[in-house]
Design a protein around this motif. Structure first.
Motif, PDB file in Angstrom:
ATOM      1  N   THR A  87       0.844  -1.199   0.000  1.00  0.00           N
ATOM      2  CA  THR A  87       0.000   0.000   0.000  1.00  0.00           C
ATOM      3  C   THR A  87       0.883   1.255   0.000  1.00  0.00           C
ATOM      4  OG1 THR A  87      -0.100   0.250   2.407  1.00  0.00           O
ATOM      5  CG2 THR A  87      -1.658  -1.302   1.388  1.00  0.00           C
ATOM      6  N   ILE A  88       0.252   2.413   0.042  1.00  0.00           N
ATOM      7  CA  ILE A  88       0.989   3.684   0.099  1.00  0.00           C
ATOM      8  C   ILE A  88       1.417   4.016   1.529  1.00  0.00           C
ATOM      9  CG2 ILE A  88      -0.211   4.608  -1.922  1.00  0.00           C
ATOM     10  CD1 ILE A  88      -1.955   6.236   0.038  1.00  0.00           C
ATOM     11  N   TYR A  89       1.019   3.189   2.497  1.00  0.00           N
ATOM     12  CA  TYR A  89       1.262   3.501   3.906  1.00  0.00           C
ATOM     13  C   TYR A  89       2.555   2.854   4.403  1.00  0.00           C
ATOM     14  CZ  TYR A  89      -3.691   4.614   3.496  1.00  0.00           C
ATOM     15  OH  TYR A  89      -4.885   5.125   3.090  1.00  0.00           O
ATOM     16  N   SER A  90       3.122   3.466   5.434  1.00  0.00           N
ATOM     17  CA  SER A  90       4.310   2.896   6.060  1.00  0.00           C
ATOM     18  C   SER A  90       4.445   3.434   7.479  1.00  0.00           C
ATOM     19  CB  SER A  90       5.571   3.215   5.252  1.00  0.00           C
ATOM     20  OG  SER A  90       5.803   4.617   5.226  1.00  0.00           O
ATOM     21  N   TYR A  91       5.209   2.698   8.301  1.00  0.00           N
ATOM     22  CA  TYR A  91       5.560   3.166   9.640  1.00  0.00           C
ATOM     23  C   TYR A  91       6.782   4.086   9.543  1.00  0.00           C
ATOM     24  CZ  TYR A  91       2.567  -0.552  11.449  1.00  0.00           C
ATOM     25  OH  TYR A  91       1.506  -1.371  11.748  1.00  0.00           O
ATOM     26  N   PHE A  92       6.877   5.039  10.469  1.00  0.00           N
ATOM     27  CA  PHE A  92       8.057   5.894  10.529  1.00  0.00           C
ATOM     28  C   PHE A  92       9.066   5.219  11.445  1.00  0.00           C
ATOM     29  CE2 PHE A  92      10.940   9.276  11.200  1.00  0.00           C
ATOM     30  CZ  PHE A  92      10.773  10.157  10.149  1.00  0.00           C
ATOM     31  N   THR A  93      10.088   4.629  10.844  1.00  0.00           N
ATOM     32  CA  THR A  93      11.122   3.938  11.600  1.00  0.00           C
ATOM     33  C   THR A  93      12.487   4.542  11.274  1.00  0.00           C
ATOM     34  OG1 THR A  93      11.383   2.242   9.885  1.00  0.00           O
ATOM     35  CG2 THR A  93       9.799   1.798  11.654  1.00  0.00           C
ATOM     36  N   GLY A  94      13.492   4.113  12.004  1.00  0.00           N
ATOM     37  CA  GLY A  94      14.840   4.648  11.806  1.00  0.00           C
ATOM     38  C   GLY A  94      15.437   5.069  13.131  1.00  0.00           C
ATOM     39  N   SER A  95      16.268   6.108  13.101  1.00  0.00           N
ATOM     40  CA  SER A  95      16.941   6.564  14.311  1.00  0.00           C
ATOM     41  C   SER A  95      17.065   8.083  14.310  1.00  0.00           C
ATOM     42  CB  SER A  95      18.337   5.930  14.432  1.00  0.00           C
ATOM     43  OG  SER A  95      19.162   6.355  13.366  1.00  0.00           O
ATOM     44  N   ALA A  96      17.399   8.629  15.457  1.00  0.00           N
ATOM     45  CA  ALA A  96      17.597  10.075  15.588  1.00  0.00           C
ATOM     46  C   ALA A  96      18.464  10.368  16.800  1.00  0.00           C
ATOM     47  CB  ALA A  96      16.260  10.809  15.710  1.00  0.00           C
ATOM     48  N   VAL A  97      19.178  11.482  16.707  1.00  0.00           N
ATOM     49  CA  VAL A  97      20.008  11.983  17.808  1.00  0.00           C
ATOM     50  C   VAL A  97      19.640  13.435  18.059  1.00  0.00           C
ATOM     51  CG1 VAL A  97      22.345  12.578  18.537  1.00  0.00           C
ATOM     52  CG2 VAL A  97      21.933  10.431  17.349  1.00  0.00           C
ATOM     53  N   ASN A  98      19.531  13.802  19.316  1.00  0.00           N
ATOM     54  CA  ASN A  98      19.310  15.205  19.669  1.00  0.00           C
ATOM     55  C   ASN A  98      20.276  15.598  20.780  1.00  0.00           C
ATOM     56  OD1 ASN A  98      17.820  17.761  19.656  1.00  0.00           O
ATOM     57  ND2 ASN A  98      17.151  17.155  21.702  1.00  0.00           N
ATOM     58  N   LEU A  99      21.052  16.658  20.535  1.00  0.00           N
ATOM     59  CA  LEU A  99      22.000  17.181  21.513  1.00  0.00           C
ATOM     60  C   LEU A  99      21.730  18.671  21.699  1.00  0.00           C
ATOM     61  CD1 LEU A  99      25.279  15.554  20.136  1.00  0.00           C
ATOM     62  CD2 LEU A  99      23.985  14.803  22.147  1.00  0.00           C
ATOM     63  N   GLN A 100      21.614  19.103  22.934  1.00  0.00           N
ATOM     64  CA  GLN A 100      21.420  20.528  23.178  1.00  0.00           C
ATOM     65  C   GLN A 100      22.087  20.944  24.478  1.00  0.00           C
ATOM     66  OE1 GLN A 100      17.018  20.155  23.075  1.00  0.00           O
ATOM     67  NE2 GLN A 100      17.046  21.224  25.058  1.00  0.00           N
ATOM     68  N   SER A 101      22.574  22.179  24.469  1.00  0.00           N
ATOM     69  CA  SER A 101      23.310  22.679  25.619  1.00  0.00           C
ATOM     70  C   SER A 101      23.081  24.178  25.740  1.00  0.00           C
ATOM     71  CB  SER A 101      24.805  22.381  25.458  1.00  0.00           C
ATOM     72  OG  SER A 101      25.542  22.836  26.572  1.00  0.00           O
ATOM     73  N   GLY A 102      23.226  24.678  26.961  1.00  0.00           N
ATOM     74  CA  GLY A 102      23.053  26.108  27.167  1.00  0.00           C
ATOM     75  C   GLY A 102      23.764  26.586  28.412  1.00  0.00           C
ATOM     76  N   TYR A 103      23.962  27.883  28.473  1.00  0.00           N
ATOM     77  CA  TYR A 103      24.529  28.494  29.681  1.00  0.00           C
ATOM     78  C   TYR A 103      23.653  29.657  30.104  1.00  0.00           C
ATOM     79  CZ  TYR A 103      27.576  30.582  33.104  1.00  0.00           C
ATOM     80  OH  TYR A 103      28.064  31.096  34.283  1.00  0.00           O
ATOM     81  N   LEU A 104      23.239  29.628  31.355  1.00  0.00           N
ATOM     82  CA  LEU A 104      22.382  30.657  31.927  1.00  0.00           C
ATOM     83  C   LEU A 104      23.247  31.631  32.722  1.00  0.00           C
ATOM     84  CD1 LEU A 104      19.409  31.588  32.421  1.00  0.00           C
ATOM     85  CD2 LEU A 104      19.483  30.234  34.518  1.00  0.00           C
ATOM     86  N   PHE A 105      23.297  32.883  32.260  1.00  0.00           N
ATOM     87  CA  PHE A 105      24.071  33.903  32.956  1.00  0.00           C
ATOM     88  C   PHE A 105      23.353  34.338  34.230  1.00  0.00           C
ATOM     89  CE2 PHE A 105      25.366  34.056  28.533  1.00  0.00           C
ATOM     90  CZ  PHE A 105      26.753  34.159  28.619  1.00  0.00           C
ATOM     91  N   LYS A 106      24.047  35.070  35.071  1.00  0.00           N
ATOM     92  CA  LYS A 106      23.487  35.468  36.357  1.00  0.00           C
ATOM     93  C   LYS A 106      22.327  36.455  36.223  1.00  0.00           C
ATOM     94  CE  LYS A 106      27.596  34.477  39.108  1.00  0.00           C
ATOM     95  NZ  LYS A 106      28.628  34.986  40.045  1.00  0.00           N
TER      96      LYS A 106
END
Length: 403
Positions: free
Chosen positions: A317-336
């Motif tokens: 059919t035209i349908y499929s599951y969304f499979t695979g992999s992913a990476v998410n990296l995030q960082s921050g610095y909060l000043f005073k």
């Protein structure tokens, strides 16, 4: 739907009136209004929040910064929420109800799945601490998948969650979960959970369409607990005085999956053969003295390692599951001065190009926390790198207000 929203507003007004003229606890902006019965048999905290968002998108034609165009923009109320939580009869029996009022929150895939009442209920559960470190949760709640989803949308480091979350999150479901929370020695924290749920997502009334879903998660905090639950709060707004680390791993199996992304996404028609989905998550959160780092990885596959959907006669059919992999990296610095600069990189790697192209998303964010996450202004600028099509630029600005 309109009548439901009017009733919710009236309900909150009644709660507020009764709270103000009875036992109102000491109130600090952002903590909600709390009522506690005289005999200590009941408590309730009521809070409201909303997010006002402006977003602009451009295409980078042929990946050439000298050829930027196709501007689209939008003002919207991204989220509007009402929440009630507390305990009933005993502090060991807690409850939570969270309702969504914004149109984007209440949109759904049709009355055959959700009924005529809309899709306004986010959380509705009881959690019973029945024996020492053991608790049982029953109702509708977030499943213990990726960390970013378990952060409240009010407590995000950026304007919104990442592509990893939008494609691979477990989101909410209806069922039960068993929890074990304990501190070993002086500070080593360990949290375990196991959930059994329907598998179709929140507010489904059409019954079980395939099989059921099981979710397991283990988390450790070797250097002790974060301040104010900061392991699930974006940015180090509470400024950890000593290094704090949380590391988690989770496994989810959803059998006979009737939607393209597990318990979210497109519903499949009735004449197809449903498959099982297996998902593995691992993530961490580190904070110290204004610095924060969050990392996530996810991998999802079908039971036969083929995301394509076939009908009952064996035809593709035209349908499929969304499979695979992913990476998410995030960082921050909060000043005073409570101004934060943050960076995010997300890599999306679907199983094949027939599902989606590979995507890389780069984001820089700026946030001003006026009162932690309860009153803040956030903006971010993003570049979306698309493997096959034009790249994209996005600028977003959002105000969060909640009390």
């Amino acid at each position: 739907m309109k009548n439901i929203k009017v009733l919710l507003i009236l309900w909150f007004a009644i709660v507020l009136n009764n709270t103000v003229f009875s036992q109102l606890s000491d109130y600090t902006f952002g903590e909600g209004l709390t009522y506690k019965a005289k005999d200590s048999s009941f408590s309730m905290n009521a809070s409201v929040r909303f997010q006002t968002l402006f977003i602009s998108d451009w295409s980078v034609r042929n990946d050439d910064f000298n050829n930027i165009g196709d501007l689209s923009s939008n003002f919207l109320i991204r989220r509007a929420r009402v929440k009630f939580d507390g305990f009933a009869y005993s502090p060991k029996l807690k409850y939570k109800i969270e309702l969504a009022l914004a149109n984007r929150d209440t949109d759904h895939s049709g009355e055959s799945y959700y009924g005529e009442g809309g899709n306004i209920v986010l959380d509705a559960y009881l959690k019973w601490n029945f024996y020492k470190p053991f608790s049982l949760k029953v109702g509708q709640f977030k499943l213990a998948g990726n960390r970013e989803r378990l952060l409240s949308s009010a407590n995000l480091q950026f304007v919104d969650r990442s592509l990893l979350n939008s494609r691979f999150t477990l989101d909410r479901d209806i069922g039960a979960s068993l929890h074990f929370d304990k501190t070993l020695g002086d500070q080593f924290g360990i949290e375990l959970s196991a959930a059994f749920t329907q598998g179709e997502g929140r507010n489904i009334i059409s019954g079980n369409l395939g099989g059921y879903q099981t979710t397991f998660k283990a988390e450790i905090m070797p250097f002790g607990q974060f301040k104010n639950g900061g392991a699930y709060v974006g940015a180090d707004v509470y400024r950890e005085e000593t290094p704090k680390l949380a590391y988690a791993i989770a496994f989810d199996k959803n059998t006979g999956v009737s939607r393209s992304r597990g318990n979210t996404g497109l519903f499949f028609p009735n004449n197809v053969v449903l498959k099982d989905l297996m998902t593995i998550y691992t993530d961490l959160m580190f904070k110290y003295n204004g610095f924060s780092l969050m990392g996530e990885y996810v991998y999802r596959k079908t039971s036969d390692n083929n995301p394509r959907i076939f009908d009952n006669n064996g035809a593709m059919t035209i349908y499929s599951y969304f499979t695979g992999s992913a990476v998410n990296l995030q960082s921050g610095y909060l000043f005073k001065n409570n101004f934060e600069v943050s960076l995010r990189y997300t890599a999306l790697r679907p199983y094949s190009a027939t599902i989606s192209p590979n995507l890389n998303h780069y984001l820089i964010g700026f946030s001003k926390y006026i009162k932690n996450h309860s009153l803040k202004v956030q903006t971010d600028l993003g570049y979306l790198e698309n493997e096959f099509f034009d790249d994209g630029l996005t600028w977003r600005m959002q105000i969060e207000f909640g009390f």
